[in-house]
Design a protein around this motif. Sequence first.
Motif, PDB file in Angstrom:
ATOM      1  N   ILE A  13       0.841  -1.201   0.000  1.00 51.08           N
ATOM      2  CA  ILE A  13       0.000   0.000   0.000  1.00 51.08           C
ATOM      3  C   ILE A  13       0.877   1.253   0.000  1.00 51.08           C
ATOM      4  CG2 ILE A  13      -1.740   1.309   1.299  1.00 51.08           C
ATOM      5  CD1 ILE A  13      -2.849  -1.184  -0.111  1.00 51.08           C
ATOM      6  N   GLY A  14       1.951   1.239   0.780  1.00 44.68           N
ATOM      7  CA  GLY A  14       2.864   2.384   0.787  1.00 44.68           C
ATOM      8  C   GLY A  14       3.459   2.636  -0.586  1.00 44.68           C
TER       9      GLY A  14
ATOM     10  N   TYR B 151       0.653   3.979  -2.889  1.00 47.47           N
ATOM     11  CA  TYR B 151       0.377   5.387  -2.586  1.00 47.47           C
ATOM     12  C   TYR B 151       1.504   6.292  -3.092  1.00 47.47           C
ATOM     13  CZ  TYR B 151      -3.660   4.440   0.486  1.00 47.47           C
ATOM     14  OH  TYR B 151      -4.877   4.083   0.992  1.00 47.47           O
TER      15      TYR B 151
ATOM     16  N   ALA C  21       1.048   9.089  -5.918  1.00 44.23           N
ATOM     17  CA  ALA C  21       1.339  10.488  -5.575  1.00 44.23           C
ATOM     18  C   ALA C  21       2.200  11.131  -6.656  1.00 44.23           C
ATOM     19  CB  ALA C  21       2.034  10.567  -4.211  1.00 44.23           C
TER      20      ALA C  21
ATOM     21  N   GLN D 249      -0.496  12.208   0.980  1.00 43.14           N
ATOM     22  CA  GLN D 249      -0.418  10.847   0.456  1.00 43.14           C
ATOM     23  C   GLN D 249       1.035  10.374   0.431  1.00 43.14           C
ATOM     24  OE1 GLN D 249      -2.589  10.176  -3.179  1.00 43.14           O
ATOM     25  NE2 GLN D 249      -1.314   8.437  -3.716  1.00 43.14           N
TER      26      GLN D 249
ATOM     27  N   HIS E 131       2.531   9.732   3.977  1.00 44.58           N
ATOM     28  CA  HIS E 131       2.057   8.495   4.601  1.00 44.58           C
ATOM     29  C   HIS E 131       2.480   7.254   3.819  1.00 44.58           C
ATOM     30  CE1 HIS E 131      -0.181  11.522   6.816  1.00 44.58           C
ATOM     31  NE2 HIS E 131      -0.016  10.664   7.817  1.00 44.58           N
ATOM     32  N   ALA E 132       2.747   7.407   2.523  1.00 46.87           N
ATOM     33  CA  ALA E 132       3.322   6.303   1.750  1.00 46.87           C
ATOM     34  C   ALA E 132       4.702   5.959   2.302  1.00 46.87           C
ATOM     35  CB  ALA E 132       3.428   6.685   0.273  1.00 46.87           C
TER      36      ALA E 132
ATOM     37  N   MET F 143      -3.461   3.652   6.407  1.00 48.39           N
ATOM     38  CA  MET F 143      -3.892   3.254   5.055  1.00 48.39           C
ATOM     39  C   MET F 143      -5.263   3.825   4.718  1.00 48.39           C
ATOM     40  SD  MET F 143      -2.467  -0.628   4.483  1.00 48.39           S
ATOM     41  CE  MET F 143      -3.271  -1.363   5.881  1.00 48.39           C
TER      42      MET F 143
ATOM     43  N   THR G 289      -5.335   7.827   4.825  1.00 48.13           N
ATOM     44  CA  THR G 289      -4.728   8.418   3.627  1.00 48.13           C
ATOM     45  C   THR G 289      -5.681   8.333   2.444  1.00 48.13           C
ATOM     46  OG1 THR G 289      -2.513   7.845   4.400  1.00 48.13           O
ATOM     47  CG2 THR G 289      -2.756   8.296   2.046  1.00 48.13           C
ATOM     48  N   PHE G 290      -6.284   7.171   2.277  1.00 47.76           N
ATOM     49  CA  PHE G 290      -7.226   7.009   1.167  1.00 47.76           C
ATOM     50  C   PHE G 290      -8.383   7.994   1.292  1.00 47.76           C
ATOM     51  CE2 PHE G 290     -10.964   5.144  -0.835  1.00 47.76           C
ATOM     52  CZ  PHE G 290     -10.480   4.947  -2.122  1.00 47.76           C
TER      53      PHE G 290
ATOM     54  N   SER H 140      -6.851  11.980   1.181  1.00 42.69           N
ATOM     55  CA  SER H 140      -6.301  12.452  -0.094  1.00 42.69           C
ATOM     56  C   SER H 140      -7.256  12.256  -1.265  1.00 42.69           C
ATOM     57  CB  SER H 140      -4.968  11.759  -0.383  1.00 42.69           C
ATOM     58  OG  SER H 140      -3.990  12.166   0.548  1.00 42.69           O
ATOM     59  N   PHE H 141      -7.857  11.078  -1.351  1.00 43.86           N
ATOM     60  CA  PHE H 141      -8.694  10.806  -2.513  1.00 43.86           C
ATOM     61  C   PHE H 141      -9.998  11.585  -2.479  1.00 43.86           C
ATOM     62  CE2 PHE H 141      -5.503   7.643  -2.820  1.00 43.86           C
ATOM     63  CZ  PHE H 141      -5.403   7.323  -4.160  1.00 43.86           C
TER      64      PHE H 141
END
Length: 128
Positions: A8-9, A12, A16, A46, A49-50, A75, A78-79, A82-83
């Motif tokens: 996931i990191g 992301y 980004a 994003q 946190h990635a 996770m 952040t989703f 940011s999204f």
Amino acid sequence: MVLLAHVIGSLYGCLAIVFGAFGAHALKKTLTDEQLKSFETGIKYQMYHAILLIVLGFNLNLEAGVEKYMVYCFMLGTFLFSFSIYGLVLGNSKGLKVKFLGPVTPIGGLLLVVGWGLLLYSFVKEWV
């Protein structure tokens, strides 16, 4: 759990960079300065946190309950954060009503705060 944090990191981080390039080139002509600044805020959070997810995966085993919840908070937070910003900015720039995303951003932000609080707790509990 470490593999999930790394995947996931990495995802992301990759997104980004893609969204940053998209914002800097394609959207710069269509977004207002305020919209572009909001879009960039989503990208920054994003990417931060990635990187954090990848570092945590290398430095913690992520098996303890606190560590798992912390990673899930990062996770999901952040989703959502940011999204939802991306959706709000792009929707507004196209004249779409995406007001339902408005409350999503602070929920994502709250999850990020909880994640950082859990990280702090995981460090402080060693002193007590």
